[in-house]
Design a protein around this motif. Sequence first.
Motif, PDB file in Angstrom:
ATOM      1  N   ARG A 103       0.804  -1.218   0.000  1.00 36.51           N
ATOM      2  CA  ARG A 103       0.000   0.000   0.000  1.00 36.51           C
ATOM      3  C   ARG A 103       0.839   1.271   0.000  1.00 36.51           C
ATOM      4  N   LYS A 104       2.044   1.168   0.517  1.00 36.51           N
ATOM      5  CA  LYS A 104       2.914   2.347   0.515  1.00 36.51           C
ATOM      6  C   LYS A 104       3.310   2.724  -0.917  1.00 36.51           C
ATOM      7  N   LEU A 105       3.313   1.745  -1.831  1.00 32.23           N
ATOM      8  CA  LEU A 105       3.697   2.000  -3.218  1.00 32.23           C
ATOM      9  C   LEU A 105       2.513   2.353  -4.109  1.00 32.23           C
ATOM     10  N   LEU A 106       1.318   2.022  -3.659  1.00 28.96           N
ATOM     11  CA  LEU A 106       0.142   2.231  -4.501  1.00 28.96           C
ATOM     12  C   LEU A 106      -0.048   3.708  -4.848  1.00 28.96           C
ATOM     13  N   VAL A 107       0.083   4.570  -3.860  1.00 30.90           N
ATOM     14  CA  VAL A 107       0.079   6.013  -4.083  1.00 30.90           C
ATOM     15  C   VAL A 107       1.449   6.514  -3.670  1.00 30.90           C
ATOM     16  N   ARG A 108       2.106   7.218  -4.543  1.00 29.72           N
ATOM     17  CA  ARG A 108       3.476   7.647  -4.257  1.00 29.72           C
ATOM     18  C   ARG A 108       3.465   8.875  -3.350  1.00 29.72           C
ATOM     19  N   TYR A 109       3.865   8.639  -2.098  1.00 28.93           N
ATOM     20  CA  TYR A 109       3.998   9.730  -1.148  1.00 28.93           C
ATOM     21  C   TYR A 109       5.454  10.153  -0.992  1.00 28.93           C
ATOM     22  N   GLU A 110       6.374   9.362  -1.472  1.00 30.27           N
ATOM     23  CA  GLU A 110       7.802   9.658  -1.323  1.00 30.27           C
ATOM     24  C   GLU A 110       8.183  10.795  -2.254  1.00 30.27           C
ATOM     25  N   LYS A 111       8.915  11.770  -1.719  1.00 25.31           N
ATOM     26  CA  LYS A 111       9.337  12.897  -2.541  1.00 25.31           C
ATOM     27  C   LYS A 111      10.637  12.598  -3.270  1.00 25.31           C
ATOM     28  N   LEU A 112      11.506  11.839  -2.649  1.00 26.37           N
ATOM     29  CA  LEU A 112      12.793  11.533  -3.266  1.00 26.37           C
ATOM     30  C   LEU A 112      12.686  10.278  -4.118  1.00 26.37           C
ATOM     31  N   GLU A 113      13.300  10.343  -5.283  1.00 25.44           N
ATOM     32  CA  GLU A 113      13.263   9.195  -6.185  1.00 25.44           C
ATOM     33  C   GLU A 113      13.992   7.997  -5.577  1.00 25.44           C
ATOM     34  N   ARG A 114      15.103   8.247  -4.875  1.00 24.57           N
ATOM     35  CA  ARG A 114      15.868   7.133  -4.302  1.00 24.57           C
ATOM     36  C   ARG A 114      15.076   6.405  -3.226  1.00 24.57           C
ATOM     37  N   SER A 115      14.244   7.109  -2.466  1.00 25.16           N
ATOM     38  CA  SER A 115      13.412   6.456  -1.453  1.00 25.16           C
ATOM     39  C   SER A 115      12.353   5.585  -2.118  1.00 25.16           C
ATOM     40  N   PHE A 116      11.722   6.123  -3.147  1.00 21.78           N
ATOM     41  CA  PHE A 116      10.688   5.362  -3.855  1.00 21.78           C
ATOM     42  C   PHE A 116      11.291   4.148  -4.557  1.00 21.78           C
ATOM     43  N   LEU A 117      12.468   4.324  -5.141  1.00 21.03           N
ATOM     44  CA  LEU A 117      13.142   3.209  -5.804  1.00 21.03           C
ATOM     45  C   LEU A 117      13.538   2.132  -4.792  1.00 21.03           C
ATOM     46  N   ALA A 118      14.016   2.538  -3.627  1.00 21.43           N
ATOM     47  CA  ALA A 118      14.396   1.573  -2.599  1.00 21.43           C
ATOM     48  C   ALA A 118      13.185   0.783  -2.113  1.00 21.43           C
ATOM     49  N   LEU A 119      12.045   1.442  -1.947  1.00 23.83           N
ATOM     50  CA  LEU A 119      10.830   0.727  -1.537  1.00 23.83           C
ATOM     51  C   LEU A 119      10.371  -0.247  -2.615  1.00 23.83           C
ATOM     52  N   ASN A 120      10.505   0.141  -3.874  1.00 20.78           N
ATOM     53  CA  ASN A 120      10.146  -0.768  -4.970  1.00 20.78           C
ATOM     54  C   ASN A 120      11.077  -1.969  -5.013  1.00 20.78           C
ATOM     55  N   HIS A 121      12.372  -1.756  -4.776  1.00 21.65           N
ATOM     56  CA  HIS A 121      13.307  -2.880  -4.747  1.00 21.65           C
ATOM     57  C   HIS A 121      13.004  -3.815  -3.579  1.00 21.65           C
ATOM     58  N   LEU A 122      12.625  -3.255  -2.448  1.00 24.66           N
ATOM     59  CA  LEU A 122      12.245  -4.086  -1.306  1.00 24.66           C
ATOM     60  C   LEU A 122      11.004  -4.916  -1.631  1.00 24.66           C
TER      61      LEU A 122
END
Length: 141
Positions: A103-122
């Motif tokens: 659910r954290k990835l469903l709507v992107r709340y992360e402002k930094l690309e590296r944080s969003f990319l790290a969550l996607n890799h996880l």
Amino acid sequence: MDGRGVPLSLIVTGANVNDGKRLDEVLGAIRVKRESPPTRRHKHLCADAGYRSADNARTNDKHGYIPHVVDRRREADIKRRDPKKKARRWVVEVCHSWFNRFRKLLVRYEKLERSFLALNHLAAAIIAFRKVPLKVNIIYG
């Protein structure tokens, strides 16, 4: 993705970027390296009509893939003739569904690309781990 829907590579782009323009980046970012296939087997890439350009054909050749691009009408005809055959893109849609369950990835709340990319890799690592057959229950031993 491989044949079971396990993500092999992942890149983050803007929503207004065509997928076909990032094919070289996606194929170059594959984390799971496999041995070169024997001479009778090849690497296959199933895609939709957005990957029909000449640039994508050159990219597929460069990475050693045989592209399979079937339009929806022809795929519907094949399905009508043999109902047991399923669409090849179904595997990709299932993997997208698995990513949407985080659910954290469903709507992107992360402002930094590296944080969003790290969550996607996880999330991709968790999906891959769930697809590994285990003989022992890792929670209860």
